[in-house]
Motif scaffolding. Structure first.
Motif, PDB file in Angstrom:
ATOM      1  N   ASP A 236       5.458  12.756  -5.102  1.00  0.00           N
ATOM      2  CA  ASP A 236       5.119  12.481  -6.655  1.00  0.00           C
ATOM      3  C   ASP A 236       6.055  10.894  -6.197  1.00  0.00           C
ATOM      4  N   ALA A 237       6.918  10.165  -5.939  1.00  0.00           N
ATOM      5  CA  ALA A 237       7.611   9.112  -6.108  1.00  0.00           C
ATOM      6  C   ALA A 237       6.918   7.944  -4.948  1.00  0.00           C
ATOM      7  N   HIS A 238       5.987   8.299  -4.214  1.00  0.00           N
ATOM      8  CA  HIS A 238       5.125   7.412  -3.056  1.00  0.00           C
ATOM      9  C   HIS A 238       4.380   7.975  -3.230  1.00  0.00           C
ATOM     10  N   GLY A 239       2.906   8.650  -3.881  1.00  0.00           N
ATOM     11  CA  GLY A 239       1.678   9.027  -4.193  1.00  0.00           C
ATOM     12  C   GLY A 239       1.189   7.673  -4.559  1.00  0.00           C
ATOM     13  N   GLU A 240       1.795   7.035  -5.058  1.00  0.00           N
ATOM     14  CA  GLU A 240       0.273   5.636  -5.297  1.00  0.00           C
ATOM     15  C   GLU A 240       0.599   4.894  -4.345  1.00  0.00           C
ATOM     16  N   GLU A 241       1.017   4.303  -3.756  1.00  0.00           N
ATOM     17  CA  GLU A 241       1.720   3.597  -2.786  1.00  0.00           C
ATOM     18  C   GLU A 241       1.098   4.026  -1.561  1.00  0.00           C
ATOM     19  N   LEU A 242       1.383   5.364  -1.374  1.00  0.00           N
ATOM     20  CA  LEU A 242       1.267   5.867   0.001  1.00  0.00           C
ATOM     21  C   LEU A 242      -0.281   6.139  -0.009  1.00  0.00           C
ATOM     22  N   ALA A 243      -1.716   6.103   0.460  1.00  0.00           N
ATOM     23  CA  ALA A 243      -2.493   7.345   1.068  1.00  0.00           C
ATOM     24  C   ALA A 243      -2.655   8.130   1.805  1.00  0.00           C
ATOM     25  N   ASP A 244      -1.481   8.588   2.328  1.00  0.00           N
ATOM     26  CA  ASP A 244      -1.423   9.703   2.956  1.00  0.00           C
ATOM     27  C   ASP A 244      -0.969  10.922   2.188  1.00  0.00           C
ATOM     28  N   VAL A 245      -0.279  10.681   0.909  1.00  0.00           N
ATOM     29  CA  VAL A 245       0.487  11.381   0.395  1.00  0.00           C
ATOM     30  C   VAL A 245      -0.774  12.490   0.050  1.00  0.00           C
ATOM     31  N   ARG A 246      -1.780  11.947   0.130  1.00  0.00           N
ATOM     32  CA  ARG A 246      -2.992  13.045  -1.023  1.00  0.00           C
ATOM     33  C   ARG A 246      -3.399  14.684   0.397  1.00  0.00           C
TER      34      ARG A 246
ATOM     35  N   MET B  96       8.053   7.481   7.489  1.00  0.00           N
ATOM     36  CA  MET B  96       7.387   6.002   8.159  1.00  0.00           C
ATOM     37  C   MET B  96       6.785   5.513   8.363  1.00  0.00           C
ATOM     38  N   ALA B  97       5.264   5.899   8.184  1.00  0.00           N
ATOM     39  CA  ALA B  97       4.210   4.739   7.245  1.00  0.00           C
ATOM     40  C   ALA B  97       4.557   3.974   6.325  1.00  0.00           C
ATOM     41  N   LEU B  98       5.634   4.729   5.119  1.00  0.00           N
ATOM     42  CA  LEU B  98       5.859   4.001   4.587  1.00  0.00           C
ATOM     43  C   LEU B  98       6.890   3.076   4.485  1.00  0.00           C
ATOM     44  N   VAL B  99       7.079   3.111   5.459  1.00  0.00           N
ATOM     45  CA  VAL B  99       8.260   1.564   5.944  1.00  0.00           C
ATOM     46  C   VAL B  99       7.593   0.966   6.590  1.00  0.00           C
ATOM     47  N   ALA B 100       6.356   1.558   7.295  1.00  0.00           N
ATOM     48  CA  ALA B 100       5.644   0.357   8.372  1.00  0.00           C
ATOM     49  C   ALA B 100       4.856  -0.668   7.190  1.00  0.00           C
ATOM     50  N   ASP B 101       4.193  -0.059   5.933  1.00  0.00           N
ATOM     51  CA  ASP B 101       3.331  -0.503   5.284  1.00  0.00           C
ATOM     52  C   ASP B 101       4.165  -2.049   4.457  1.00  0.00           C
ATOM     53  N   ARG B 102       5.297  -1.600   4.202  1.00  0.00           N
ATOM     54  CA  ARG B 102       6.298  -2.088   3.626  1.00  0.00           C
ATOM     55  C   ARG B 102       7.160  -3.262   4.333  1.00  0.00           C
ATOM     56  N   GLN B 103       6.452  -2.969   6.184  1.00  0.00           N
ATOM     57  CA  GLN B 103       7.264  -3.829   6.301  1.00  0.00           C
ATOM     58  C   GLN B 103       5.978  -4.703   7.211  1.00  0.00           C
TER      59      GLN B 103
ATOM     60  N   ALA C  47       2.606  -5.671  15.723  1.00  0.00           N
ATOM     61  CA  ALA C  47       2.296  -4.627  16.773  1.00  0.00           C
ATOM     62  C   ALA C  47       3.214  -3.121  16.611  1.00  0.00           C
ATOM     63  N   PHE C  48       4.166  -3.735  16.797  1.00  0.00           N
ATOM     64  CA  PHE C  48       5.203  -2.163  16.342  1.00  0.00           C
ATOM     65  C   PHE C  48       4.832  -1.487  15.334  1.00  0.00           C
ATOM     66  N   TYR C  49       4.848  -2.292  13.706  1.00  0.00           N
ATOM     67  CA  TYR C  49       4.328  -1.519  13.089  1.00  0.00           C
ATOM     68  C   TYR C  49       3.279  -0.561  12.918  1.00  0.00           C
ATOM     69  N   GLN C  50       2.352  -1.810  13.199  1.00  0.00           N
ATOM     70  CA  GLN C  50       1.241  -1.709  13.401  1.00  0.00           C
ATOM     71  C   GLN C  50       0.520   0.225  13.800  1.00  0.00           C
ATOM     72  N   ALA C  51       1.197   0.107  15.303  1.00  0.00           N
ATOM     73  CA  ALA C  51       1.061   1.183  15.924  1.00  0.00           C
ATOM     74  C   ALA C  51       1.439   2.304  15.102  1.00  0.00           C
ATOM     75  N   LYS C  52       3.009   1.868  14.171  1.00  0.00           N
ATOM     76  CA  LYS C  52       2.951   3.494  13.618  1.00  0.00           C
ATOM     77  C   LYS C  52       2.573   3.817  12.426  1.00  0.00           C
ATOM     78  N   ARG C  53       1.627   2.276  12.029  1.00  0.00           N
ATOM     79  CA  ARG C  53       0.708   2.907  11.158  1.00  0.00           C
ATOM     80  C   ARG C  53      -0.489   3.412  11.847  1.00  0.00           C
ATOM     81  N   THR C  54      -0.886   3.154  12.493  1.00  0.00           N
ATOM     82  CA  THR C  54      -1.455   4.095  13.551  1.00  0.00           C
ATOM     83  C   THR C  54      -1.627   5.221  13.680  1.00  0.00           C
ATOM     84  N   THR C  55      -0.929   6.029  14.068  1.00  0.00           N
ATOM     85  CA  THR C  55      -0.318   7.078  14.110  1.00  0.00           C
ATOM     86  C   THR C  55       0.045   7.714  13.663  1.00  0.00           C
ATOM     87  N   ALA C  56       0.468   7.204  12.176  1.00  0.00           N
ATOM     88  CA  ALA C  56       0.564   7.917  11.274  1.00  0.00           C
ATOM     89  C   ALA C  56      -1.094   7.900  10.349  1.00  0.00           C
TER      90      ALA C  56
END
Length: 590
Positions: A475-485, A532-539, A548-557
C-alpha cells in the motif's frame, strides 16, 4: 580451486540500507558496534576466511577426521586455525560480557557466520555448535553451571555439542532411551548411545561439553519425560581445572557424503557423570533454545554454500570460452564466447544470485528479530519480533537449504563436466550442502511446524502480522514501485493458502505443508526484493556514484519477480488439491 571473497558491499547494503542498524544504537549489542565498526569487523572476518579457512576447506574434505583409541584427530591445519580463530575473539563475538563475551548484536553474528561458513562449513560448525550449547546453558543452567562452563566455552578453550538422536529415534524424541540415574552427590550417571553427533570428539579444544537428553527413573513416557544434562568429556573441578576423563567416548565415525572436515560421531555414555540443566522432565524446553539457534544457523549454512558456489560459477563463466552466444554478443576477436554470454548460463547465474541476495536479506532480518525479541524495552516490539522470528525460523531452515542444494547444483552445471571433477571444488559444495535439508529437523518437519503449529498458534497472530506487514508495504509503495503488483498477487496466493489450511484436516495439512512453506518463503523473499528494488531505485534517482551496484540490484529484483515469484501460484494449486491422491495409494502399491 575454490576461492572465496566475503561480499562485504552486499552485506553492508543489507545492514545499513535495508535494516538501518544505526536506528538501534540504544539497544544492547549495537551501541559498541555502529555501522563503521560493523564494517571493520566484517572486513577482518573476511581476511581470516579467505586467507586461512578457505584454503583448508579442500584439506578437510580430502583428509577428513580419524579415530584411534577413542580419540578423534581433525584434518591438518584445523587445530592451528581454530586456535587463531579463538585467540582473535571470534568465539565470543555475541556472547554475554558477564562471562567473557563481547555482547555484540545477533544480526552482526549472523553476518560473520555467513563469512566463516562460506569459507569452510566443516570448520565453522565447531564454533557454531559451541555457541548454541552456551546459549542453552545460559538459558537454563544454574549460576554455578554458568560460571563454571560458560567462560571457557566463550573463550574457545572448550567446545560444545548437542546429543539428541539415538539409533532408533531421530525426530520422534519421545522414543528416547538414554538413562540418567541420580547419585548421592547431586550428579547423575548417564548411560546410552547417541548418533549423528557433529563435533562429538576432536583435538581442537581442551574439553568438550556435551548437552545430552536422557530419562530419569521416574520419567513419564513421551517427550514430557526428557531431561537435559551437561556431560563434559573431562570432569571439571570446582576451580575450573580439568579432572579425570569422563565415561563418554566416540565409538565410531560416520562415513558420510560430505562435511568430512567435521567428525560425525557415535557417542557412547557408559555411566558418565552428568549434571541436570533446568528442571527434571523439562529438558526439551532448554534444548529448544539451542535447536532454534541451530535451525537459523543451518539456514545460514545454506545461504553460505550457495554464495561461495555462485562466486566461483561467475568467475568460471567469465573465463570459459565455449561456442557463440546468440546475436554475436561476444564479438569476433576470440575463437569462442565466454559462456556468461549464453542465455541459459545467465539464467542459472541469476537464479543463484536472486536466492543468495534475497536469502541474505531474509536471514539478517531474522537476526535482527532475535535482537529485538530479547533486547527491546517495549514488550509489544518484543512480542511482534518473537512472532516474526517464529515464522521465519522454519522458512529459513527449510527453504534456504532446499535452495542451497538447487543452487550449488546449478553452479556445478555452469562448469559443465569440470564441475563433476574434484579439482574444481564444486562437487564438494554440492555434497556438503546436501546435509542441510536433513539435520536439525528435516525440512518436512520444518514444514509441518509452520503449517500445523505456527500457522494456528495464538489464533494465527504471527501469520496475520506477517500478511499485514507485506500488505502495508504494498500500500505504501504501490505507485512508486512497479514490482508491487506481482508481490500483491503472491500475497493473495498466500492468503488463499492460509484460508484453505485453516479449514483443512490433519492429513490435508500435512500433504500441503512443504508447498505452504515454500509459498510463504517466496512471499518473504518477495518482500525483501521489493525493499531492495525500492532502495536501488531511490539511489539511482539521486545520481549515486555506484550506478552498476544498484542497477545490478534492480535487474536481479526484476528477474526474481518475473521468473521466480510466480511459483506461488503453483504451490497454491498443489496445496488446494489436498491429500486425495496420497490417500489413494496403499503402502503395498508404492
Amino acid at each position: 580451486m575454490i576461492r572465496y571473497d566475503a561480499p562485504l558491499r552486499d552485506m553492508r547494503f543489507v545492514l545499513d540500507e535495508l535494516l538501518h542498524v544505526e536506528d538501534y544504537a540504544d539497544l544492547p549489542g549495537f551501541a559498541d558496534a555502529p555501522p563503521d565498526v560493523m564494517a571493520a569487523i566484517l572486513e577482518e572476518a573476511g581476511k581470516l576466511a579467505s586467507g586461512i579457512l578457505a584454503p583448508l576447506n579442500a584439506v578437510g574434505d580430502q583428509h577428513g577426521c580419524t579415530l584411534a583409541d577413542g580419540e578423534v584427530t581433525t584434518a591438518p591445519g584445523f587445530r592451528e586455525a581454530y586456535r587463531q580463530y579463538a585467540e582473535a575473539g571470534w568465539t565470543g563475538l555475541t556472547a554475554s560480557p558477564e562471562y567473557g563475551g563481547q555482547g555484540l548484536s545477533h544480526v552482526l553474528g549472523i553476518a560473520v557466520r555467513e563469512i566463516m561458513t562460506s569459507a569452510n562449513l566443516a570448520f565453522s560448525m565447531f564454533a557454531g555448535l559451541t555457541h548454541g550449547a552456551a546459549n542453552a546453558i545460559a538459558s537454563g543452567g544454574t549460576l554455578q553451571q554458568k560460571a563454571l562452563f560458560l567462560p571457557p566455552m566463550i573463550e574457545g578453550r572448550w567446545t560444545g555439542t548437542m546429543n539428541l538422536t539415538e539409533p532408533h529415534c531421530g525426530t520422534d524424541l519421545g522414543l528416547l532411551r538414554s538413562r540418567a540415574e541420580p547419585l548421592a552427590d547431586g550428579s547423575f550417571r548417564i548411560t546410552g548411545t547417541k548418533i549423528f553427533i557433529s563435533a562429538g570428539d576432536h583435538d581442537l579444544a581442551e574439553n568438550i561439553i556435551h548437552l545430552v537428553l536422557a530419562r530419569l527413573p521416574d520419567a513419564p513416557p513421551g517427550v514430557k519425560g526428557i531431561s537435559l544434562f551437561i556431560v563434559p568429556k573431562f570432569l571439571v573441578n570446582a576451580d575450573g581445572s580439568l579432572g579425570p576423563r569422563n565415561a563418554v567416548r566416540c565409538g565410531s565415525l560416520e562415513e558420510k557424503m560430505g562435511i568430512h572436515g567435521n567428525p560425525t560421531c557415535v557417542m557412547n555414555y557408559d555411566g558418565a557423570t552428568g549434571y541436570l540443566v533446568g528442571q527434571p522432565h523439562q529438558g526439551l524446553r532448554v534444548m529448544f533454545v539451542m535447536m532454534n539457534s541451530a535451525r537459523l544457523a543451518v539456514g545460514v549454512q545454506g545461504l553460505s554454500l550457495a554464495s561461495v558456489a555462485y562466486q566461483n560459477a561467475v568467475r568460471y563463466a567469465r573465463e570459459r570460452l565455449q561456442g557463440r552466444a546468440p546475436g554475436g554478443a561476444g564479438g569476433a576477436e576470440q575463437p569462442a564466447d565466454p559462456i556468461i554470454l549464453h542465455p541459459d548460463v545467465q539464467r542459472m547465474l541469476l537464479t543463484q544470485r536472486a536466492f543468495v541476495e534475497g536469502g541474505r536479506a531474509l536471514t539478517y532480518w531474522a537476526g535482527l528479530q532475535v535482537d529485538l525479541s530479547h533486547r527491546h524495552p517495549d514488550p509489544g516490539v518484543r512480542e511482534a519480533a518473537a512472532d516474526l522470528l517464529g515464522l521465519l525460523t522454519p522458512m529459513i531452515k527449510a527453504y534456504c537449504t532446499d535452495k542451497a542444494v538447487a543452487c550449488t547444483s546449478l553452479a556445478m552445471q555452469c562448469f559443465g563436466g569440470h564441475g563433476y571433477i574434484r579439482e574444481w571444488g564444486m562437487e564438494q559444495l554440492l555434497r556438503d550442502a546436501r546435509i542441510t535439508p536433513l539435520y536439525e529437523g528435516t525440512n518436512g518437519v520444518q514444514a509441518m511446524d509452520l503449517a500445523a503449529r505456527k500457522l494456528k498458534l495464538d489464533d494465527g497472530r504471527a501469520i496475520k502480522r506477517f500478511i499485514e506487514r507485506v500488505s502495508t508495504f504494498c500500500d505504501a509503495h504501490g505507485e512508486e514501485l512497479a514490482d508491487v503488483r506481482r508481490l500483491r498477487l503472491a500475497l493473495a496466493d498466500l492468503v488463499a493458502a492460509v484460508d484453505y489450511l485453516g479449514g483443512a484436516d490433519a492429513t490435508a495439512t500435512a500433504a500441503g505443508a512443504v508447498d505452504f512453506l515454500h509459498l510463504t518463503a517466496l512471499v518473504a523473499f518477495g518482500l525483501q526484493w521489493a525493499h531492495m528494488a525500492l532502495v536501488a531505485d531511490r539511489q539511482l534517482a539521486r545520481g549515486t556514484t555506484e550506478t552498476a551496484f544498484y542497477q545490478a540490484k534492480r535487474t536481479t529484483a526484476r528477474f526474481f519477480f518475473e521468473r521466480i515469484l510466480p511459483d506461488t501460484a503453483i504451490h497454491l494449486q498443489r496445496i488446494g488439491h489436498g491429500a486425495d491422491t496420497l490417500r489413494a495409494f496403499e503402502p503395498d502399491q508404492y
